[in-house]
Write a protein that holds these residues in place. Sequence first.
Motif, PDB file in Angstrom:
ATOM      1  N   SER A   1      -2.890  -1.713  -2.555  1.00  0.00           N
ATOM      2  CA  SER A   1      -1.793  -2.909  -2.655  1.00  0.00           C
ATOM      3  C   SER A   1      -2.202  -3.923  -3.931  1.00  0.00           C
ATOM      4  O   SER A   1      -1.521  -4.353  -4.479  1.00  0.00           O
ATOM      5  N   TYR A   2      -3.709  -4.042  -4.137  1.00  0.00           N
ATOM      6  CA  TYR A   2      -4.098  -4.933  -5.379  1.00  0.00           C
ATOM      7  C   TYR A   2      -3.705  -4.181  -6.547  1.00  0.00           C
ATOM      8  O   TYR A   2      -3.200  -4.838  -7.755  1.00  0.00           O
ATOM      9  N   GLN A   3      -4.110  -2.927  -6.664  1.00  0.00           N
ATOM     10  CA  GLN A   3      -3.430  -1.908  -7.800  1.00  0.00           C
ATOM     11  C   GLN A   3      -2.010  -2.323  -8.133  1.00  0.00           C
ATOM     12  O   GLN A   3      -1.771  -2.602  -9.157  1.00  0.00           O
TER      13      GLN A   3
ATOM     14  N   SER B   1       0.953  -1.178  -0.104  1.00  0.00           N
ATOM     15  CA  SER B   1       0.111  -0.094   0.014  1.00  0.00           C
ATOM     16  C   SER B   1       1.050   1.230  -0.004  1.00  0.00           C
ATOM     17  O   SER B   1       0.784   2.047   0.944  1.00  0.00           O
ATOM     18  N   VAL B   2       1.768   1.240  -1.046  1.00  0.00           N
ATOM     19  CA  VAL B   2       2.669   2.800  -1.361  1.00  0.00           C
ATOM     20  C   VAL B   2       2.176   2.860  -2.609  1.00  0.00           C
ATOM     21  O   VAL B   2       2.041   2.289  -3.654  1.00  0.00           O
ATOM     22  N   THR B   3       1.750   4.315  -2.899  1.00  0.00           N
ATOM     23  CA  THR B   3       1.365   5.025  -4.207  1.00  0.00           C
ATOM     24  C   THR B   3       2.445   4.874  -5.220  1.00  0.00           C
ATOM     25  O   THR B   3       3.629   4.698  -4.689  1.00  0.00           O
ATOM     26  N   LEU B   4       2.265   5.143  -6.389  1.00  0.00           N
ATOM     27  CA  LEU B   4       3.422   5.078  -7.323  1.00  0.00           C
ATOM     28  C   LEU B   4       4.161   6.326  -7.010  1.00  0.00           C
ATOM     29  O   LEU B   4       5.401   6.342  -7.291  1.00  0.00           O
ATOM     30  N   GLY B   5       3.649   7.299  -6.370  1.00  0.00           N
ATOM     31  CA  GLY B   5       4.555   8.511  -6.125  1.00  0.00           C
ATOM     32  C   GLY B   5       5.439   8.615  -4.913  1.00  0.00           C
ATOM     33  O   GLY B   5       6.027   9.229  -4.447  1.00  0.00           O
ATOM     34  N   GLY B   6       5.477   7.112  -4.289  1.00  0.00           N
ATOM     35  CA  GLY B   6       5.839   7.048  -2.974  1.00  0.00           C
ATOM     36  C   GLY B   6       5.430   7.243  -1.609  1.00  0.00           C
ATOM     37  O   GLY B   6       6.006   7.273  -0.601  1.00  0.00           O
ATOM     38  N   GLU B   7       4.043   7.567  -1.697  1.00  0.00           N
ATOM     39  CA  GLU B   7       3.417   7.868  -0.487  1.00  0.00           C
ATOM     40  C   GLU B   7       2.667   6.823   0.154  1.00  0.00           C
ATOM     41  O   GLU B   7       2.241   5.798  -0.478  1.00  0.00           O
ATOM     42  N   GLN B   8       3.173   6.750   1.324  1.00  0.00           N
ATOM     43  CA  GLN B   8       2.868   5.522   2.227  1.00  0.00           C
ATOM     44  C   GLN B   8       1.212   5.728   2.665  1.00  0.00           C
ATOM     45  O   GLN B   8       0.616   6.685   3.218  1.00  0.00           O
ATOM     46  N   ARG B   9       0.372   4.555   2.565  1.00  0.00           N
ATOM     47  CA  ARG B   9      -1.061   4.551   2.899  1.00  0.00           C
ATOM     48  C   ARG B   9      -1.095   3.418   3.747  1.00  0.00           C
ATOM     49  O   ARG B   9      -0.322   2.381   3.945  1.00  0.00           O
TER      50      ARG B   9
END
Length: 417
Positions: free
Chosen positions: A337-339, A322-330
Amino acid sequence: MPEVVFPLDSMKRFTEQRIVGHNRWHPDIPALVRVKPGDTFRVDCREWFDGAIHNNDSADDILNAPLPSVHVLSGPISVEGAEPGDLLIVDILDVGPIPQEDSGPLAGQGWGYTGVFATRNGGGFLTEQFPDAYKVIWDFRGGVATSRHVPGVSFVGIVHPGLMGTAPSHDLLRKWNAREQALIDTDPDRVPPLALPPNPDSAILGSLGGDDFDRVAREAARTAPPRENGGNQDIKNLTKGSRIFYPVFVEGANLSMGDLHFSQGDGEITFCGAIEMGGFMDLGVDVIKGGMDTFGVSENALFMPGRTDPQYSEWLAFSGTSVTLGGEQRYLDSHLSYQRACLHAIDYLQKFGYSDIQAYMILGAAPIEGRLSGVVDIPNSCSTVYLPTEIFDFEVRPGKGEPHKVDPGAGVPVARA
């Protein structure tokens, strides 16, 4: 063959049939078909756009797909003796493409399609990466799907209804509309929208007419999401041999079904992401009196999966966190995470010569398995995508040599939004 209680003529539009179905949820849509507990019967189903998508190499029909008109559902079917609080047992005895019609202009006549909607028209699971409209045609032969738009891939379909459910009560319908409107109100201009409110445009309401039609069209819920009544759950393992237990909210239960899929990956990640088709369902029904209270099923169906899945034994699994393509932690965002797992699979398949959209279409249509692999290890949720290696005509697993390069052919038709 069981008695056909809801027939469809392939030469006529959905609204021109002897029995007209519906494309909204509302308790006041009359049931024109009645069956008894213990009965077995056949229901014909039209693909969800009623023939608006064509077997060609253009994606313009997906770009301009008439979403207010979906889903065209067969039903409601009233089950004698079913009352609110009961559980309706539905056995899927058989399900498949349109019988004895292996060629023709309708999806289900020997072919089906997978689409990606443009973002402005609903988008998909990866709409930020794929904002335009795309279409892939799949041909059926002996239960196997192949495509001129995605070469090098073939797989056995897990045929299933994307949508089946019982009618809501008036109270439940009001609950749906209130909570979904409240969500829309948090960001009313979002594209794609957060939810789809009632919309009289293109409503099909069975035999209703006059003032009753107008009232119900204003109130009725759209069929796009799954809800407490079942609905558009898109569960690929809800197939031949399945037994489903639906909560009953109105007299007769008023069962409806449609949106048949020849095959689908877990999540139907391209939105129009299964192999869409028309076809038939053979069903058996029974009733458990008071079953909702007895078994604690106050909402949402439970089911026993079918046993006819293709027997794939070797898989290649991709994981994501669960980390965005831009590196943001969710925090434990399993959707994200499935994406990311899907995007990793797409990156991988491109090394074998596929375009990104061809890889995306494989994940949407082939019987991939999606799993929540870790949901407690803060801050990262971990999801995985299992890709059956046997669907490829070449070695797709990593090795010491260079990846095989597939000829991508003409590619996937696109219509720019």
